[in-house]
Design a protein around this motif. Structure first.
Motif, PDB file in Angstrom:
ATOM      1  N   GLU A  45     -12.515  70.563 -27.742  1.00  0.00           N
ATOM      2  CA  GLU A  45     -13.461  70.650 -28.844  1.00  0.00           C
ATOM      3  C   GLU A  45     -14.314  69.393 -28.975  1.00  0.00           C
ATOM      4  O   GLU A  45     -15.118  69.288 -29.894  1.00  0.00           O
ATOM      5  CB  GLU A  45     -12.697  70.901 -30.147  1.00  0.00           C
ATOM      6  CG  GLU A  45     -11.938  72.223 -30.140  1.00  0.00           C
ATOM      7  CD  GLU A  45     -11.114  72.400 -31.401  1.00  0.00           C
ATOM      8  OE1 GLU A  45     -11.221  71.570 -32.322  1.00  0.00           O
ATOM      9  OE2 GLU A  45     -10.362  73.376 -31.447  1.00  0.00           O
ATOM     10  N   ARG A  46     -14.120  68.435 -28.076  1.00  0.00           N
ATOM     11  CA  ARG A  46     -14.892  67.196 -28.149  1.00  0.00           C
ATOM     12  C   ARG A  46     -16.373  67.468 -27.927  1.00  0.00           C
ATOM     13  O   ARG A  46     -16.761  68.253 -27.062  1.00  0.00           O
ATOM     14  CB  ARG A  46     -14.378  66.231 -27.076  1.00  0.00           C
ATOM     15  CG  ARG A  46     -14.999  64.854 -27.166  1.00  0.00           C
ATOM     16  CD  ARG A  46     -14.514  64.017 -26.034  1.00  0.00           C
ATOM     17  NE  ARG A  46     -15.193  64.467 -24.830  1.00  0.00           N
ATOM     18  CZ  ARG A  46     -15.146  63.832 -23.680  1.00  0.00           C
ATOM     19  NH1 ARG A  46     -14.417  62.778 -23.538  1.00  0.00           N
ATOM     20  NH2 ARG A  46     -15.809  64.281 -22.637  1.00  0.00           N
ATOM     21  N   ALA A  47     -17.209  66.810 -28.697  1.00  0.00           N
ATOM     22  CA  ALA A  47     -18.657  66.976 -28.549  1.00  0.00           C
ATOM     23  C   ALA A  47     -19.115  66.332 -27.249  1.00  0.00           C
ATOM     24  O   ALA A  47     -18.731  65.218 -26.930  1.00  0.00           O
ATOM     25  CB  ALA A  47     -19.385  66.342 -29.723  1.00  0.00           C
ATOM     26  N   LEU A  48     -19.917  67.038 -26.487  1.00  0.00           N
ATOM     27  CA  LEU A  48     -20.403  66.541 -25.202  1.00  0.00           C
ATOM     28  C   LEU A  48     -21.862  66.095 -25.261  1.00  0.00           C
ATOM     29  O   LEU A  48     -22.367  65.549 -24.296  1.00  0.00           O
ATOM     30  CB  LEU A  48     -20.239  67.626 -24.133  1.00  0.00           C
ATOM     31  CG  LEU A  48     -18.802  68.089 -23.904  1.00  0.00           C
ATOM     32  CD1 LEU A  48     -18.771  69.233 -22.896  1.00  0.00           C
ATOM     33  CD2 LEU A  48     -17.930  66.943 -23.434  1.00  0.00           C
ATOM     34  N   ARG A  49     -22.519  66.354 -26.385  1.00  0.00           N
ATOM     35  CA  ARG A  49     -23.915  65.957 -26.565  1.00  0.00           C
ATOM     36  C   ARG A  49     -24.054  65.280 -27.909  1.00  0.00           C
ATOM     37  O   ARG A  49     -23.285  65.540 -28.826  1.00  0.00           O
ATOM     38  CB  ARG A  49     -24.811  67.196 -26.554  1.00  0.00           C
ATOM     39  CG  ARG A  49     -24.732  68.016 -25.283  1.00  0.00           C
ATOM     40  CD  ARG A  49     -25.746  69.105 -25.335  1.00  0.00           C
ATOM     41  NE  ARG A  49     -27.032  68.501 -25.716  1.00  0.00           N
ATOM     42  CZ  ARG A  49     -28.203  68.956 -25.370  1.00  0.00           C
ATOM     43  NH1 ARG A  49     -28.280  70.027 -24.656  1.00  0.00           N
ATOM     44  NH2 ARG A  49     -29.310  68.364 -25.739  1.00  0.00           N
ATOM     45  N   PRO A  50     -25.067  64.449 -28.069  1.00  0.00           N
ATOM     46  CA  PRO A  50     -25.301  63.850 -29.384  1.00  0.00           C
ATOM     47  C   PRO A  50     -25.654  64.936 -30.393  1.00  0.00           C
ATOM     48  O   PRO A  50     -26.294  65.933 -30.059  1.00  0.00           O
ATOM     49  CB  PRO A  50     -26.496  62.924 -29.155  1.00  0.00           C
ATOM     50  CG  PRO A  50     -26.617  62.758 -27.693  1.00  0.00           C
ATOM     51  CD  PRO A  50     -26.004  63.953 -27.065  1.00  0.00           C
ATOM     52  N   LYS A  51     -25.209  64.725 -31.609  1.00  0.00           N
ATOM     53  CA  LYS A  51     -25.510  65.677 -32.678  1.00  0.00           C
ATOM     54  C   LYS A  51     -26.166  64.931 -33.827  1.00  0.00           C
ATOM     55  O   LYS A  51     -25.911  63.754 -34.046  1.00  0.00           O
ATOM     56  CB  LYS A  51     -24.238  66.378 -33.144  1.00  0.00           C
ATOM     57  CG  LYS A  51     -23.605  67.235 -32.068  1.00  0.00           C
ATOM     58  CD  LYS A  51     -22.597  68.189 -32.646  1.00  0.00           C
ATOM     59  CE  LYS A  51     -22.033  69.101 -31.583  1.00  0.00           C
ATOM     60  NZ  LYS A  51     -22.896  70.188 -31.237  1.00  0.00           N
ATOM     61  N   TYR A  52     -27.003  65.646 -34.557  1.00  0.00           N
ATOM     62  CA  TYR A  52     -27.735  65.049 -35.670  1.00  0.00           C
ATOM     63  C   TYR A  52     -27.669  65.998 -36.861  1.00  0.00           C
ATOM     64  O   TYR A  52     -27.815  67.218 -36.714  1.00  0.00           O
ATOM     65  CB  TYR A  52     -29.193  64.812 -35.266  1.00  0.00           C
ATOM     66  CG  TYR A  52     -30.071  64.375 -36.401  1.00  0.00           C
ATOM     67  CD1 TYR A  52     -29.943  63.104 -36.951  1.00  0.00           C
ATOM     68  CD2 TYR A  52     -31.027  65.225 -36.933  1.00  0.00           C
ATOM     69  CE1 TYR A  52     -30.736  62.691 -38.009  1.00  0.00           C
ATOM     70  CE2 TYR A  52     -31.838  64.828 -37.974  1.00  0.00           C
ATOM     71  CZ  TYR A  52     -31.685  63.566 -38.517  1.00  0.00           C
ATOM     72  OH  TYR A  52     -32.474  63.164 -39.554  1.00  0.00           O
ATOM     73  N   ARG A  53     -27.412  65.416 -38.041  1.00  0.00           N
ATOM     74  CA  ARG A  53     -27.456  66.195 -39.275  1.00  0.00           C
ATOM     75  C   ARG A  53     -28.475  65.547 -40.194  1.00  0.00           C
ATOM     76  O   ARG A  53     -28.295  64.401 -40.627  1.00  0.00           O
ATOM     77  CB  ARG A  53     -26.081  66.245 -39.940  1.00  0.00           C
ATOM     78  CG  ARG A  53     -26.041  67.224 -41.100  1.00  0.00           C
ATOM     79  CD  ARG A  53     -24.673  67.351 -41.680  1.00  0.00           C
ATOM     80  NE  ARG A  53     -24.364  66.118 -42.402  1.00  0.00           N
ATOM     81  CZ  ARG A  53     -23.219  65.891 -43.010  1.00  0.00           C
ATOM     82  NH1 ARG A  53     -22.251  66.777 -42.946  1.00  0.00           N
ATOM     83  NH2 ARG A  53     -23.013  64.764 -43.650  1.00  0.00           N
ATOM     84  N   ALA A  54     -29.515  66.254 -40.477  1.00  0.00           N
ATOM     85  CA  ALA A  54     -30.593  65.728 -41.317  1.00  0.00           C
ATOM     86  C   ALA A  54     -30.092  65.526 -42.739  1.00  0.00           C
ATOM     87  O   ALA A  54     -29.160  66.206 -43.175  1.00  0.00           O
ATOM     88  CB  ALA A  54     -31.774  66.702 -41.303  1.00  0.00           C
ATOM     89  N   PRO A  55     -30.686  64.590 -43.478  1.00  0.00           N
ATOM     90  CA  PRO A  55     -30.270  64.388 -44.872  1.00  0.00           C
ATOM     91  C   PRO A  55     -30.380  65.680 -45.670  1.00  0.00           C
ATOM     92  O   PRO A  55     -31.387  66.385 -45.605  1.00  0.00           O
ATOM     93  CB  PRO A  55     -31.267  63.338 -45.388  1.00  0.00           C
ATOM     94  CG  PRO A  55     -31.759  62.640 -44.164  1.00  0.00           C
ATOM     95  CD  PRO A  55     -31.732  63.661 -43.066  1.00  0.00           C
ATOM     96  N   GLY A  56     -29.315  66.028 -46.379  1.00  0.00           N
ATOM     97  CA  GLY A  56     -29.291  67.242 -47.183  1.00  0.00           C
ATOM     98  C   GLY A  56     -28.901  68.496 -46.419  1.00  0.00           C
ATOM     99  O   GLY A  56     -28.638  69.532 -47.023  1.00  0.00           O
ATOM    100  N   ALA A  57     -28.869  68.420 -45.097  1.00  0.00           N
ATOM    101  CA  ALA A  57     -28.504  69.594 -44.300  1.00  0.00           C
ATOM    102  C   ALA A  57     -26.986  69.750 -44.279  1.00  0.00           C
ATOM    103  O   ALA A  57     -26.244  68.800 -44.500  1.00  0.00           O
ATOM    104  CB  ALA A  57     -29.036  69.453 -42.878  1.00  0.00           C
ATOM    105  N   ASP A  58     -26.524  70.967 -44.016  1.00  0.00           N
ATOM    106  CA  ASP A  58     -25.084  71.193 -43.950  1.00  0.00           C
ATOM    107  C   ASP A  58     -24.614  71.555 -42.540  1.00  0.00           C
ATOM    108  O   ASP A  58     -23.446  71.829 -42.337  1.00  0.00           O
ATOM    109  CB  ASP A  58     -24.649  72.269 -44.949  1.00  0.00           C
ATOM    110  CG  ASP A  58     -25.333  73.603 -44.690  1.00  0.00           C
ATOM    111  OD1 ASP A  58     -26.245  73.648 -43.847  1.00  0.00           O
ATOM    112  OD2 ASP A  58     -24.940  74.600 -45.328  1.00  0.00           O
ATOM    113  N   GLU A  59     -25.533  71.540 -41.572  1.00  0.00           N
ATOM    114  CA  GLU A  59     -25.150  71.865 -40.199  1.00  0.00           C
ATOM    115  C   GLU A  59     -25.658  70.809 -39.244  1.00  0.00           C
ATOM    116  O   GLU A  59     -26.714  70.204 -39.447  1.00  0.00           O
ATOM    117  CB  GLU A  59     -25.716  73.238 -39.807  1.00  0.00           C
ATOM    118  CG  GLU A  59     -25.154  74.354 -40.640  1.00  0.00           C
ATOM    119  CD  GLU A  59     -25.147  75.667 -39.881  1.00  0.00           C
ATOM    120  OE1 GLU A  59     -25.466  75.662 -38.689  1.00  0.00           O
ATOM    121  OE2 GLU A  59     -24.832  76.678 -40.513  1.00  0.00           O
TER     122      GLU A  59
END
Length: 197
Positions: free
Chosen positions: A108-122
């Motif tokens: 389940e380890r993330a293999l790519r960078p992820k970004y969550r915008a301010p106020g976003a829930d995903e």
């Protein structure tokens, strides 16, 4: 003759095993022998050093298929080296979990960078180029906004207190040295190394 439930289960289990052995000709001796052997019986011992902190605990890695034709070397076990004067065969919890580091950890380890915008829930995926560009821009802007050449008394300090740096325990000494040098060059005051813990 009264029979209890436990005796009934033992009797029926033994009867079924005996019947299967007699009817199908199963020889359970090889299966029992395999179950009693260790997974490191046919493995090659490879001496190593724990990658986490600067203590330098010695480890023994057991590898199957090591230097054999048409096989892929496979790490099957890691343990502390009892001949080492440093750790005498013991490993801390991080060292004992080195198999996870060597084998890639969780699926389940993330293999790519992820970004969550301010106020976003995903979380959303982003490319490595986008992530590095964003990090570089934020570091530069934060440093420029918080940089202090002198303190309140007029002393030259050349520092920034807008962000901190924490080194990871899997960094080598060389990587830790370069990271600390970069952070000091940026004027970072708050520098910590996880491997000290």
């Amino acid at each position: 003759m009264p029979i209890n439930r436990r005796d009934f289960l033992k009797l029926t289990g033994a009867t079924a095993t005996g019947a299967a052995y007699a009817a199908f000709g199963f020889d359970l001796a090889p299966a029992y022998a395999q179950a009693r052997s260790l997974k490191i019986d046919r493995a090659t011992e490879v001496r190593s050093v724990c990658p986490y902190c600067a203590v330098g605990c010695s480890m023994i890695a057991y590898v199957t298929g090591h230097q054999a034709a048409n096989t892929k070397p496979t790490l099957v076990h890691i343990e502390g080296d009892p001949d080492s004067p440093i750790n005498e065969g013991t490993l801390c919890p991080k060292g004992a979990s080195t198999m996870q580091l060597a084998l890639g950890g969780s699926a389940e380890r993330a293999l790519r960078p992820k970004y969550r915008a301010p106020g976003a829930d995903e979380w959303q995926d982003m490319s490595w180029d986008e992530a590095l560009e964003r990090i570089t821009r934020l570091v530069k802007d934060t440093r420029d906004d918080t940089f202090e050449e002198t303190d309140d008394d007029g002393n030259t300090v050349n520092r920034q207190r807008g962000f901190a740096f924490t080194g990871g325990a899997t960094q080598s000494n060389e990587e830790g040295y370069l990271a600390a040098k970069l952070m000091r060059a940026l004027g970072t005051v708050y520098i910590e190394q996880q491997a000290r813990v």
